[in-house]
Design a protein around this motif. Structure first.
Motif, short mmCIF file in Angstrom:
data_model
loop_
_atom_site.label_atom_id
_atom_site.label_comp_id
_atom_site.label_asym_id
_atom_site.label_seq_id
_atom_site.Cartn_x
_atom_site.Cartn_y
_atom_site.Cartn_z
N ALA A 24 -26.41 87.28 -24.59
CA ALA A 24 -26.75 87.24 -26.00
C ALA A 24 -27.55 88.46 -26.43
N TYR A 79 -18.98 93.63 -30.54
CA TYR A 79 -19.80 94.36 -31.51
C TYR A 79 -19.60 95.87 -31.35
N ALA A 89 -18.63 87.43 -28.58
CA ALA A 89 -18.27 88.22 -29.76
C ALA A 89 -18.34 89.70 -29.40
N GLY A 109 -19.09 87.09 -34.48
CA GLY A 109 -20.48 87.48 -34.46
C GLY A 109 -21.01 87.80 -35.85
N THR A 110 -22.34 87.95 -35.96
CA THR A 110 -22.99 88.22 -37.24
C THR A 110 -23.47 89.67 -37.26
N THR A 119 -19.24 93.38 -25.55
CA THR A 119 -19.19 91.93 -25.72
C THR A 119 -20.25 91.26 -24.87
N SER A 132 -22.34 88.29 -22.87
CA SER A 132 -21.83 87.14 -22.12
C SER A 132 -23.00 86.45 -21.44
N SER A 133 -22.80 85.18 -21.13
CA SER A 133 -23.85 84.43 -20.43
C SER A 133 -23.80 84.65 -18.92
N SER A 187 -19.66 92.92 -36.16
CA SER A 187 -18.82 92.17 -35.22
C SER A 187 -17.36 92.44 -35.55
N LEU A 206 -27.59 87.95 -30.21
CA LEU A 206 -26.16 88.14 -30.47
C LEU A 206 -25.36 86.95 -29.94
N ARG A 207 -24.12 86.88 -30.34
CA ARG A 207 -23.26 85.77 -29.95
C ARG A 207 -22.48 86.15 -28.70
N ASN A 208 -22.65 85.37 -27.63
CA ASN A 208 -21.86 85.61 -26.43
C ASN A 208 -20.38 85.45 -26.74
#
Length: 879
Positions: A421, A476, A474, A451-452, A498, A500-501, A446, A470-472
Motif C-alpha cells: 500500500a 500508478y 492498483a 486507485g485514487t 503496482t 502489493s501486500s 491511477s 495507496l491501493r494494493n
C-alpha cells in the motif's frame, strides 16, 4: 588463441606537393601586436565551405580565435590536429598545415569513398575510412596509411593513442598502436558482431543483442559480464564510456540506455541500467564528453545532453543549415557538433552545458583584411595561486551582464519501488537554473485497478519520498515537478508501479563504518522474504542537512558505497529496503548510526623551505581536508626523525651543511567528530640544502713588487660550498675570485708609497658573510727617474780661411755633446755628403758628461755635414 588473425599493411608513400604560397593567421586580440601561436589539442578545427578556410574554435572561451588562409577542398571535410600538424581532409585531397604558423606544408592525395572518422589522440590525428578498411595517420609527412583487410566498425580511442575497431566481415578485433605502421587483429570474437568501447585505460566488446560486455586486450578476451539490458542488434553505442556508464541509443523505442560497467571483473554485480525516453526523432550514436552524454537528433535538428545518471542537462536546437551535422569528441574532452558547411559548431562542454558558435563571419579577420588598431586592454589582475580575479566594480566600471534565473529543469531518472500500500520514489536533482529549488511537488494518477489520484510535496533538498495509503493491486504513475522562486519546471514521470501486500519484511538497522576513501561500509540483518525470494536491497543515505541520496544497491545484506556518491564531511544515517522477485519492496529498516564519509586530505600548499646554518624550516598552507578533521601534519625526510606538528611550520636542526635533504609533508585527518585513527593525506615535497655564508680572515699581507701587494687568507666555508672572495683595499673592492684557506692573492696597480687597510668578505650560495680579520701593507717607493739619453748636435762656427778652404763659406763645425759619461774620452767623426767621414779625433767630456769642440771645418754650400760621437749621430746640417 583460436582463430587469431594478423593483418599487416605496408606504409604507403604519399605524393606531397609542397606549396610555395604562404597563409596567414590572425589571432583575436585587443592590440596590433601579433602574439606567437602555441596551439595545443585544446579546441576544435572546422572547415568553412563559404570562406574556404579552416577556423579554430576555442572550447574554453567558445570563440573563434584563429584561421588559415584560403584552401579549396570539396566534399565533406574532416579535420584533425596533432602535436605539430593540422590536417583538413576532403574528397580525394588533404591539406596539411604547420601548427606553429598555420602555413600550408603540403597537399597529398587521400583515399576516395566514404567520409573518414577523425580521431584526435596522442600520436595522431587518425582518419579511419570504415568502408575501405583504411587508417591514415597524419602525425608527420608523408602520412602513414594502414589497411585492415576489410570493412571496419566505429573506432574507439584509448588515452595512450591506441585505437581499436572490429572487422565487420569476420568479427576480429583490431588495433593500431601509437606510431605503429600496420594493423594487428589479435582478438577473435567467434564471428559475433558488436561494438568496441573505450572505458578508462581498457577496451571492451559490447554485444547489444546478448546484453553482455567483455574486456579484452593483446592476449585475448576476459570474463564476460551482464549489462542488465538487451537492445536491438542495430543499437547505436558510444565509443567512449563515461563515469563507468555505457551510453546506447535503442532506435526501436527511441530511448537512451546508460548501462553500468562497474561490474567488470566479477567482484560485484554492476549498477542497474538507467533508461531515459528521448521522444520522437532519428537519434545518432551517443558521444561522450568528460562528464556528460550528447545525443544528436538528426531529423529534429537538436542536441540533447544528459549527466551520466540520466538527468537531462539541455535540449539545444541546431541553427538552420544544409546537410547533415557531424558530432565528434575532441581530445579536450568536449563534444563538437559541426554544420556540414562549417557555418557553425555547437560546443558541448565537459558538464553537458551547450553553446552555439558562429563561424566565418566577424570572428577572425581574413588575411587580406586590414586590422583596425584597438586600444590596449589591461589583463585581469591575478589572484594568489594564479587565478584571475574578477574585475573591480568601482566607479566607471560595468559589471558583466547577469543571466536572469529561470524556472528549474525536469528531475532526472524517476524510479518507483512498490511496497504494501505504498511506493518509494527517488529521482535525480533538477537543474536549478539560477534560483535554488525550494520544493518538489509529487502527484500521482491511477492508470488501472481503481486507485485514487493524489499529491504531496517535499523539500527542495530531498530526492526521495514514501507515498503511503495507496491501493494494493492498483497501478500508478507518479510525476515529479521542481519549484523555485521563478516558477515550476517540467514534470518527469515514473514507470508504472503496482503496490502489493506480498512485500518482504524490513531489513535490520544497518551498521555503518566510514572508510578512508570516501566510502561507507554497511551491513544489516537480512530481510524476511515472507515466502518470497529476496532479490536485492536498496540503501538510502539521509544527510544531516535534510538531503537524501541513493547510496547503492546490493544482492547481499551488505554494501560499500562508491567513492563520490556521498558528500565528504556530511553526517549521514542509512536505511535499507528489501525487494523480492515480485518487484515489491519492504518498509525502511531502522536507521544506522551517523557517520561522516571522508578521504585523505589533498596535498598541502607549498611547501617552501628556509635554510640557515645546519637548519631547515618548512612552511606550508592548509590543504583541502576532504571531509575529515585535521589532526596534524606528518613531516619526514630520509635519515631524520619524523615530526608531527599541529601548525603549518616545522624546523629541523643539526643537519649537515651542504647536504641536500628531501622533505615530505602530509596532512593527517580522521573522521569528523571522532578521535579515531588518522589517515595520511597526499604528499607534498620540498628540497633544501642547509648552510651559511662564509667568513674570510686575512692572515698576512706585504708588498710583493712594483705597486702590488700579496695577501694570504684563511677561509671558513662551513661545508657550505665553493667560496668567492671579495678583496677590499681602503674601502674599494680591488679583486674578486674563487678562494680557499691558504690562498695567496696578489693585487697590482696600486699607488706608490701608500699604506692600505685590507679586508676580505666571502660569498657562496647562502650569501656574503661578515668581515673577518684585517691586514695592512705599504707599497714600494717610486724609483728615481732615468737619466736623459746622450745627444749630439752640430752648428756652424766661426770663419775658417786657409789655402785648403778658400770658399767664403768655409767655417768651423761646432760639435756639442751632452749627457755622456763624465770625464770620458769619446771618438768624434766628422761626416758629410761630399767626402763621407772626412776627419776623426778624440774629445773628453767634463764632469757633467759634456763637451763642445770646433776641430772640423766645412765649406761646401748646399751640402750636409754631421758628426758621430761614441756611436751617437747628430743632426744633419745643410751648409
Amino acid at each position: 588463441m583460436p582463430g587469431q588473425r594478423r593483418t599487416r599493411a605496408a606504409v604507403a608513400v604519399w605524393a606531397g606537393v609542397f606549396l610555395a604560397a604562404t597563409t596567414f593567421v590572425v589571432v583575436a586580440a585587443s592590440s596590433d601586436a601579433r602574439p606567437d601561436l602555441n596551439f595545443q589539442q585544446e579546441g576544435h578545427w572546422v572547415y568553412n565551405v563559404t570562406e574556404q578556410a579552416a577556423f579554430h574554435v576555442n572550447g574554453g572561451t567558445k570563440q573563434v580565435d584563429a584561421r588559415t588562409g584560403k584552401v579549396e577542398l570539396t566534399g565533406a571535410v574532416a579535420m584533425g590536429q596533432g602535436d605539430r600538424q593540422l590536417s583538413a581532409v576532403g574528397s580525394g585531397k588533404a591539406v596539411v598545415f604547420g601548427k606553429s604558423d598555420l602555413a600550408v606544408a603540403a597537399t597529398v592525395a587521400t583515399p576516395g569513398g566514404d567520409v573518414p572518422v577523425s580521431l584526435e589522440v596522442p600520436g595522431g590525428p587518425y582518419y579511419v575510412y570504415k568502408q575501405a578498411g583504411t587508417v591514415v595517420r597524419f602525425a608527420q609527412l608523408p602520412p602513414v596509411t594502414m589497411r585492415a583487410g576489410g570493412t571496419v566498425g566505429e573506432p574507439a580511442p584509448l588515452a595512450d593513442g591506441t585505437i581499436w575497431f572490429q572487422r565487420v566481415d569476420n568479427g576480429t578485433l583490431c588495433r593500431v598502436k601509437r606510431d605503429a605502421g600496420d594493423v594487428l587483429c589479435p582478438v577473435d570474437t567467434d564471428g559475433r558482431q558488436g561494438n568496441v568501447v573505450a572505458t578508462g585505460d581498457q577496451v571492451v566488446f559490447v554485444d547489444p543483442s546478448a546484453g553482455t560486455v567483455t574486456p579484452f586486450g593483446e592476449q585475448g578476451a576476459g570474463q564476460t559480464a551482464n549489462l542488465g539490458v538487451r537492445v536491438a542488434k542495430d543499437a547505436r553505442t558510444a565509443t567512449v564510456a563515461v563515469a563507468q556508464r555505457l551510453p546506447m541509443v535503442d532506435p526501436g523505442d527511441n530511448r537512451l540506455i546508460l548501462a553500468g560497467l562497474d561490474g567488470l571483473g566479477g567482484e560485484r554485480p554492476g549498477s542497474a541500467p538507467i533508461t531515459v525516453g528521448l521522444g520522437e526523432g532519428d537519434f545518432a550514436a551517443p558521444v561522450t564528453a568528460t562528464d556528460a552524454v550528447a545525443v544528436l537528433d538528426r531529423t529534429g535538428r537538436r542536441v540533447l545532453t544528459f549527466t551520466p545518471t540520466g538527468k537531462q542537462k539541455a535540449t539545444t536546437p541546431l541553427p538552420e543549415g544544409a546537410g547533415q551535422p557531424r558530432m565528434t569528441r575532441g581530445q579536450d574532452g568536449r563534444v563538437y557538433v559541426d554544420a556540414q558547411d562549417g557555418a557553425h559548431t555547437v560546443v558541448v562542454d565537459h558538464d553537458g552545458s551547450v553553446t552555439t558558435v558562429g563561424i566565418g563571419k566577424r570572428d577572425v579577420p581574413s588575411p587580406d583584411t586590414p586590422k583596425t588598431p584597438q586600444p590596449p586592454v589591461n589583463p585581469p589582475p591575478v589572484a594568489p595561486h594564479g587565478k584571475p580575479q574578477a574585475p573591480s566594480s568601482g566607479k566607471g566600471a560595468k559589471d558583466p551582464a547577469k543571466t536572469p534565473p529561470k524556472a528549474p529543469g525536469a528531475p532526472g531518472a524517476v524510479q518507483a519501488q512498490p511496497g504494501n500500500a505504498t511506493v518509494k520514489l527517488s529521482w535525480e536533482e533538477a537543474s536549478a537554473n539560477g534560483a535554488a529549488i525550494t520544493e518538489y511537488r509529487i502527484s500521482w494518477r491511477s492508470t488501472a485497478g481503481g486507485g485514487t489520484d493524489g499529491a504531496m510535496s517535499v523539500g527542495g533538498n530531498q530526492l526521495r519520498a514514501d507515498v503511503p495509503g495507496l491501493r494494493n493491486g492498483a497501478t500508478y504513475v507518479f510525476t515529479i515537478i521542481a519549484v523555485n522562486s521563478v516558477g515550476t519546471g517540467p514534470g518527469a514521470d515514473s514507470p508504472p508501479v503496482t503496490p502489493s501486500s506480498e512485500v518482504p519484511g524490513a531489513p535490520g538497522a544497518p551498521t555503518a563504518i566510514a572508510g578512508e576513501d570516501g566510502t561507507v561500509k554497511l551491513t544489516w540483518a537480512p530481510a524476511d522474504g515472507q515466502g518470497h525470494l529476496i532479490t536485492g536491497y536498496t540503501v538510502t543515505a539521509h544527510g544531516a542537512d535534510g538531503s537524501t541520496t541513493a547510496a547503492g544497491t546490493s544482492t547481499e545484506p551488505s554494501l560499500t558505497t562508491a567513492a563520490g556518491v556521498l558528500t565528504l564531511g556530511t553526517a549521514y544515517t542509512f536505511t535499507a529496503t528489501a525487494t523480492n522477485e515480485l518487484g515489491l519492496s519492504s518498509a525502511d529498516s531502522p536507521s544506522s548510526g551517523a557517520v561522516s564519509p571522508y578521504s585523505p586530505a589533498a596535498a598541502v600548499g607549498g611547501p617552501s623551505a628556509t635554510v640557515a646554518d645546519s637548519t631547515v624550516t618548512l612552511t606550508w598552507t592548509t590543504p583541502e581536508l576532504n571531509g575529515g578533521d585535521l589532526a596534524g601534519y606528518l613531516v619526514e625526510a630520509d635519515g631524520l626523525t619524523p615530526q608531527t606538528v599541529t601548525g603549518t611550520t616545522a624546523t629541523f636542526n643539526g643537519l649537515s651543511n651542504g647536504t641536500k635533504y628531501s622533505f615530505t609533508v602530509r596532512a593527517q585527518t580522521r573522521q569528523r567528530g571522532t578521535t579515531g585513527a588518522t589517515v595520511d593525506g597526499a604528499p607534498a615535497t620540498a628540497e633544501a640544502t642547509p648552510g651559511r655564508a662564509p667568513m674570510v680572515d686575512v692572515t698576512g699581507a706585504s708588498s710583493s713588487g712594483d705597486r702590488q701587494i700579496t695577501l694570504t687568507v684563511n677561509v671558513s666555508d662551513y661545508s657550505s660550498g665553493a667560496v668567492t672572495c671579495h678583496v677590499v683595499f681602503n674601502g674599494a673592492e680591488r679583486w674578486t675570485g674563487g678562494c680557499a684557506s691558504g690562498s695567496s692573492i696578489t693585487v697590482g696597480g696600486l699607488e706608490y708609497a701608500t699604506t692600505y687597510d685590507i679586508y676580505v668578505t666571502g660569498e657562496n650560495s647562502f650569501g656574503r658573510g661578515p668581515t673577518g680579520s684585517r691586514g695592512s701593507a705599504r707599497t714600494n717607493d717610486p724609483p728615481p727617474p732615468p737619466p736623459p739619453p746622450p745627444s749630439v748636435s752640430v752648428s756652424k762656427g766661426g770663419r775658417y780661411s786657409s789655402s785648403s778652404c778658400t770658399d767664403p763659406s768655409c767655417a768651423y763645425v761646432v760639435i756639442s755633446a751632452r749627457n755622456f759619461a763624465a770625464n770620458t774620452s769619446y771618438s768624434v767623426s766628422c761626416v758629410s755628403t761630399v767626402d763621407g767621414t772626412y776627419w776623426t779625433y778624440s774629445a773628453r767630456t767634463n764632469g757633467s758628461g759634456a763637451f763642445d769642440s770646433s776641430v772640423c771645418f766645412f765649406g761646401y754650400r748646399g751640402r750636409q755635414v754631421w758628426a758621430v760621437v761614441g756611436g751617437v749621430e747628430s743632426n744633419h746640417l745643410t751648409w
